[in-house]
Design an enzyme around this catalytic site. Sequence first.
Site, PDB file in Angstrom:
ATOM      1  N   ARG A 257       0.820  -1.219   0.000  1.00 52.51           N
ATOM      2  CA  ARG A 257       0.000   0.000   0.000  1.00 52.51           C
ATOM      3  C   ARG A 257       0.858   1.275   0.000  1.00 52.51           C
ATOM      4  O   ARG A 257       0.449   2.312  -0.530  1.00 52.51           O
ATOM      5  CB  ARG A 257      -0.896  -0.046   1.236  1.00 52.51           C
ATOM      6  CG  ARG A 257      -1.913   1.044   1.309  1.00 52.51           C
ATOM      7  CD  ARG A 257      -2.747   0.855   2.564  1.00 52.51           C
ATOM      8  NE  ARG A 257      -3.501   2.058   2.816  1.00 52.51           N
ATOM      9  CZ  ARG A 257      -4.697   2.309   2.277  1.00 52.51           C
ATOM     10  NH1 ARG A 257      -5.269   1.421   1.504  1.00 52.51           N
ATOM     11  NH2 ARG A 257      -5.320   3.437   2.538  1.00 52.51           N
TER      12      ARG A 257
ATOM     13  N   ILE B  21      -7.803   7.826  -1.307  1.00 49.07           N
ATOM     14  CA  ILE B  21      -7.619   6.373  -1.330  1.00 49.07           C
ATOM     15  C   ILE B  21      -8.407   5.843  -0.143  1.00 49.07           C
ATOM     16  O   ILE B  21      -8.330   6.402   0.957  1.00 49.07           O
ATOM     17  CB  ILE B  21      -6.125   5.951  -1.292  1.00 49.07           C
ATOM     18  CG1 ILE B  21      -5.990   4.414  -1.317  1.00 49.07           C
ATOM     19  CG2 ILE B  21      -5.374   6.555  -0.114  1.00 49.07           C
ATOM     20  CD1 ILE B  21      -4.543   3.906  -1.531  1.00 49.07           C
ATOM     21  N   SER B  22      -9.206   4.806  -0.376  1.00 49.46           N
ATOM     22  CA  SER B  22     -10.031   4.250   0.702  1.00 49.46           C
ATOM     23  C   SER B  22      -9.148   3.701   1.815  1.00 49.46           C
ATOM     24  O   SER B  22      -7.978   3.362   1.593  1.00 49.46           O
ATOM     25  CB  SER B  22     -10.901   3.115   0.165  1.00 49.46           C
ATOM     26  OG  SER B  22     -11.731   3.592  -0.858  1.00 49.46           O
ATOM     27  N   ALA B  23      -9.722   3.576   3.009  1.00 46.33           N
ATOM     28  CA  ALA B  23      -8.998   3.013   4.154  1.00 46.33           C
ATOM     29  C   ALA B  23      -8.703   1.534   3.900  1.00 46.33           C
ATOM     30  O   ALA B  23      -9.479   0.855   3.212  1.00 46.33           O
ATOM     31  CB  ALA B  23      -9.840   3.161   5.411  1.00 46.33           C
TER      32      ALA B  23
END
Length: 230
Positions: free
Chosen positions: A40, A64-66
């Site tokens: 990530r 950006i999503s968790a």
Amino acid sequence: MEHFWTSGPSDKNKAMVEYLQQYGIIKSKKVAEVMEAIDRGLFVPAGNPPYVDSPMQIGYNATISAPHMHATCLELLKEHLQPGMHALDVGSGTGYLTACFAMMVGPEGRAVGVEHIPELVTSSIENIKKSAAASLLKEGSLSVHVTDGRLGWPELAPYDAIHVGAAAPEIPQPLVEQLKPGGRMVIPVGTLFQDLKVVDKKLDGSINVRSETSVRYVPLTSRAAQLHNY
Ligand code: SAH
């Protein structure tokens, strides 16, 4: 005790995966393996802590999503991301999930990201080139395109898996049409209050929709509306 020479980005990525497993968000070996393989840290813009379980700004009014949302979506879609299958990632942003999908469907499958901000498409391709999915991009089983994702990507339809990374006021019909019978779409639906919906197309073509959880995503909208005030 953690020594500085053992705490490289991959170790931190692994620790993030272990945390998500500990909290029961990652349930399967398959999802753990792909989230370990795709670091990530390569996808989060510099200056942000990439392994913290929180969404991060990526510019252009996008995030950006968790990690727990990425893990949740991968768990929901994993049976539809088998080797050789076709996957579509709408609002692909940083390219993180597109890369995960590509690893899961493998070189015989197809993973397509569609995103309407050209700069994000360019940076996502750079991110993917540094990741474990680089060879899939090079060989062509992974691709990212600039387009309005509400229209899907008909060229590689039908899809076994469709993920939408931005909240739609209602489920876009072209995406339902591009879903394969037996396929699954995961899509946040709503405006202020949103639900992550799981849309299953049965083999007879009928559609079943259920709500998985309440969520908060940026809107699936026009480029002009998204960049207003940016
Ligand atoms: N899954 C991505 C999420 C990015 S945020 C990630 O975790 O990195 C949602 C993305 O949807 C943004 O990049 C935004 O630019 C994009 N988006 C919003 N509306 C869109 C549309 N109509 N077509 C394509 N992309 C869209």
